[in-house]
Design a protein around this motif. Structure first.
Motif, mmCIF file in Angstrom:
data_model
loop_
_atom_site.group_PDB
_atom_site.id
_atom_site.type_symbol
_atom_site.label_atom_id
_atom_site.label_comp_id
_atom_site.label_asym_id
_atom_site.label_seq_id
_atom_site.Cartn_x
_atom_site.Cartn_y
_atom_site.Cartn_z
ATOM 1 N N ASP A 2 81.376 23.315 68.319
ATOM 2 C CA ASP A 2 81.186 24.767 68.214
ATOM 3 C C ASP A 2 82.139 25.360 67.174
ATOM 4 O OD1 ASP A 2 79.151 24.861 70.058
ATOM 5 O OD2 ASP A 2 80.442 25.376 71.751
ATOM 6 N N ASP A 3 83.354 24.868 67.160
ATOM 7 C CA ASP A 3 84.317 25.337 66.163
ATOM 8 C C ASP A 3 83.874 24.950 64.767
ATOM 9 O OD1 ASP A 3 86.733 26.493 65.203
ATOM 10 O OD2 ASP A 3 87.696 24.530 65.183
ATOM 11 N N LEU A 4 83.331 23.750 64.634
ATOM 12 C CA LEU A 4 82.840 23.303 63.326
ATOM 13 C C LEU A 4 81.711 24.198 62.840
ATOM 14 C CD1 LEU A 4 82.783 21.248 60.990
ATOM 15 C CD2 LEU A 4 81.245 19.847 62.390
ATOM 16 N N TYR A 5 80.741 24.477 63.705
ATOM 17 C CA TYR A 5 79.628 25.345 63.315
ATOM 18 C C TYR A 5 80.120 26.750 62.963
ATOM 19 C CZ TYR A 5 76.876 21.708 65.710
ATOM 20 O OH TYR A 5 76.331 20.513 66.127
ATOM 21 N N THR A 6 81.093 27.243 63.712
ATOM 22 C CA THR A 6 81.641 28.578 63.439
ATOM 23 C C THR A 6 82.319 28.615 62.071
ATOM 24 O OG1 THR A 6 81.958 29.042 65.790
ATOM 25 C CG2 THR A 6 83.255 30.347 64.245
ATOM 26 N N ARG A 7 83.079 27.580 61.753
ATOM 27 C CA ARG A 7 83.767 27.528 60.455
ATOM 28 C C ARG A 7 82.765 27.430 59.295
ATOM 29 N NH1 ARG A 7 89.303 26.203 60.717
ATOM 30 N NH2 ARG A 7 90.033 25.896 62.865
ATOM 31 N N LEU A 8 81.627 26.809 59.545
ATOM 32 C CA LEU A 8 80.616 26.656 58.497
ATOM 33 C C LEU A 8 79.767 27.907 58.319
ATOM 34 C CD1 LEU A 8 79.256 23.042 59.190
ATOM 35 C CD2 LEU A 8 80.432 23.809 57.125
ATOM 36 N N LYS A 9 79.701 28.749 59.326
ATOM 37 C CA LYS A 9 78.749 29.854 59.348
ATOM 38 C C LYS A 9 79.003 30.862 58.242
ATOM 39 C CE LYS A 9 75.353 32.055 61.512
ATOM 40 N NZ LYS A 9 74.923 32.801 60.315
ATOM 41 N N THR A 10 77.933 31.251 57.567
ATOM 42 C CA THR A 10 77.942 32.370 56.630
ATOM 43 C C THR A 10 76.665 33.162 56.859
ATOM 44 O OG1 THR A 10 76.710 31.289 54.838
ATOM 45 C CG2 THR A 10 79.083 30.865 54.933
ATOM 46 N N LYS A 11 76.569 34.311 56.224
ATOM 47 C CA LYS A 11 75.348 35.111 56.356
ATOM 48 C C LYS A 11 74.134 34.384 55.797
ATOM 49 C CE LYS A 11 77.557 39.685 56.199
ATOM 50 N NZ LYS A 11 77.649 40.965 55.453
ATOM 51 N N ARG A 12 74.348 33.524 54.820
ATOM 52 C CA ARG A 12 73.237 32.858 54.143
ATOM 53 C C ARG A 12 72.605 31.751 54.985
ATOM 54 N NH1 ARG A 12 71.838 32.143 48.770
ATOM 55 N NH2 ARG A 12 72.402 34.328 48.618
ATOM 56 N N TYR A 13 73.432 31.071 55.810
ATOM 57 C CA TYR A 13 72.946 29.870 56.481
ATOM 58 C C TYR A 13 72.820 30.082 57.985
ATOM 59 C CZ TYR A 13 74.335 27.899 52.018
ATOM 60 O OH TYR A 13 74.482 27.660 50.681
ATOM 61 N N PRO A 14 71.618 29.996 58.537
ATOM 62 C CA PRO A 14 71.445 30.138 59.981
ATOM 63 C C PRO A 14 72.043 28.943 60.721
ATOM 64 C CG PRO A 14 69.364 29.528 58.939
ATOM 65 C CD PRO A 14 70.334 29.796 57.835
ATOM 66 N N HIS A 15 72.324 29.166 61.990
ATOM 67 C CA HIS A 15 73.000 28.168 62.807
ATOM 68 C C HIS A 15 72.212 26.857 62.856
ATOM 69 C CE1 HIS A 15 74.972 26.499 66.454
ATOM 70 N NE2 HIS A 15 76.001 27.213 66.052
ATOM 71 N N ALA A 16 70.900 26.942 62.990
ATOM 72 C CA ALA A 16 70.087 25.722 63.102
ATOM 73 C C ALA A 16 70.207 24.858 61.850
ATOM 74 C CB ALA A 16 68.624 26.085 63.353
ATOM 75 N N ARG A 17 70.247 25.502 60.698
ATOM 76 C CA ARG A 17 70.386 24.725 59.462
ATOM 77 C C ARG A 17 71.720 23.994 59.429
ATOM 78 N NH1 ARG A 17 70.305 26.790 53.103
ATOM 79 N NH2 ARG A 17 71.036 24.817 52.241
ATOM 80 N N LEU A 18 72.772 24.637 59.886
ATOM 81 C CA LEU A 18 74.095 24.015 59.877
ATOM 82 C C LEU A 18 74.169 22.864 60.866
ATOM 83 C CD1 LEU A 18 76.280 27.222 59.593
ATOM 84 C CD2 LEU A 18 75.667 25.625 57.770
#
Length: 388
Positions: A282-298
């Motif tokens: 969850d921390d990894l996905y949060t660190r990767l998150k930007t407005k451009r990339y939806p959670h599923a893609r990450l």
């Protein structure tokens, strides 16, 4: 319609899936094939339920034959997922592709697919992307601008996937007629509902509940299969999955991340830095998150990185039968791709088959490591097909 196909995960198979199979039969199908995600799932993970359980649940509820959607395609984007499934079902000889949709109007979904395949929408999508929109939002807005009312179709998950199926049918000139069926009783990702007195819930909703609470929402035969799998320690252990993913990521040189499909705009650097710091998925996905990339893609990107899936893949080169009713097996003789129940034989038909088999087996071995009771390696090649 005589031979219908469905592309699915069935993780878990539930009452809505059973109703869909019944609706396909009622529409005239003599035989129903399911192209089932194997080794991985499109949400960027591995299945909660083992493959044999999902196959048995489908066959028990009315499917006649189940073929694998190999792992590299099963955890791909909606476009790649749909294209691979359409390719396999067309090669098997299906004449119809059935799927659920919020707007069960195949003609409207085909029109949307045709627009997306045309060149006229691309420049407008790029313009909207430049404002910081996600791709999905930019595409829906562009479609609405060009065809008022069409943007609505591209804002709900089942419609979006249905349109991808239609795109694949058109692009491949596949001999498949789309059959869009309404979702019954519960929206994708929504809460529980009912249809004509039968409790309904989406697979994503059920995955958030303890297994005993699934019972009302799944067929009795499936519930028995799930209970047996749980007793044998075959369900996914999310803690093991988390450690396995992070271990794979930490062991890789950062330059590997630049080779992943879907990597752009320096995302490989963001991934490498996040892997070094993250204390969990969850921390990894949060660190990767930007407005451009939806959670599923990450999530898919992370799984691709863990399993070291390449950026480019050929279309699936074989039809791996996971299970079937004996009455359906003769259909394999007419398949347009090498077909059979033994993956060890299918991977010998050529270099592409060997490579896809290798990548798929890697994912199955990874999934086997993430069970409550760790399973042996090699199950992609040694697991017996379910024949009833």
């Amino acid at each position: 319609m005589k031979f219908a196909g469905i592309i699915a995960e069935y993780d878990p198979f539930h009452n809505g899936h059973a109703a869909q199979l019944a609706a396909v039969r009622a529409a005239g199908a003599d035989c129903v094939a399911v192209c089932l995600s194997s080794g991985a799932v499109q949400r960027g993970g591995v299945p909660i339920l083992p493959e044999s359980v999902r196959v048995r649940a489908a066959l028990g509820a009315g499917a006649d034959i189940v073929i694998a959607l190999p792992a590299p395609y099963a955890c791909a984007t909606a476009e790649q997922f749909a294209a691979a499934g359409v390719h396999l079902l067309a090669a098997l000889g299906c004449d119809t592709l059935a799927f659920g949709a919020e707007t069960p109007d195949a003609a409207a979904l085909l029109d949307a697919a045709q627009l997306l395949l045309s060149g006229e929408i691309n420049a407008l999508i790029r313009k909207k992307l430049a404002t910081g929109m996600t791709y999905a939002a930019a595409r829906a807005d562009a479609a609405e601008t060009l065809r008022p009312g069409m943007g609505t179709l591209l804002r709900t998950p089942n419609n979006i996937l249905g349109i991808e199926y239609c795109k694949a049918i058109l692009a491949q000139e596949a001999a498949l007629t789309p059959l869009a069926l309404p979702r019954l009783g519960a929206a994708h990702g929504g809460g529980a509902g009912e249809h004509r007195g039968t409790p309904m819930a989406s697979a994503s909703y059920l995955r958030g509940l303890p297994l005993p609470e699934w019972t009302a929402f799944v067929p009795a035969g499936a519930a028995a299969l799930y209970a047996k799998a749980a007793a044998e320690g075959l369900l996914l252990d999310s803690a093991k999955f988390e450690v396995a993913v992070l271990t794979q990521l930490r062991m890789q040189p950062p330059e590997n991340f630049a080779q992943l499909r879907g990597i752009s705009e320096g995302l490989e650097n963001r991934l490498a830095a996040s892997v070094r710091q993250a204390d969990g998925l969850d921390d990894l996905y949060t660190r990767l998150k930007t407005k451009r990339y939806p959670h599923a893609r990450l999530r898919r990107l992370v799984l691709d990185a863990a399993l070291q899936f390449p950026a480019e893949l050929p279309m699936p080169p074989y039809l791996h039968v996971l299970g079937a009713k004996k009455s359906a097996m003769p259909r394999l003789k007419y398949a347009a791709l090498p077909a059979g129940t033994a993956l060890a034989e299918l991977v010998q038909v050529g270099p592409q088959a060997a490579e896809i088999g290798r990548l798929h087996s890697r994912a199955v071995d990874f999934s086997s490591l993430c069970r409550e009771k760790i399973q042996p390696m090699g199950l992609a090649f040694t697991a017996k097909p379910v024949v009833i």
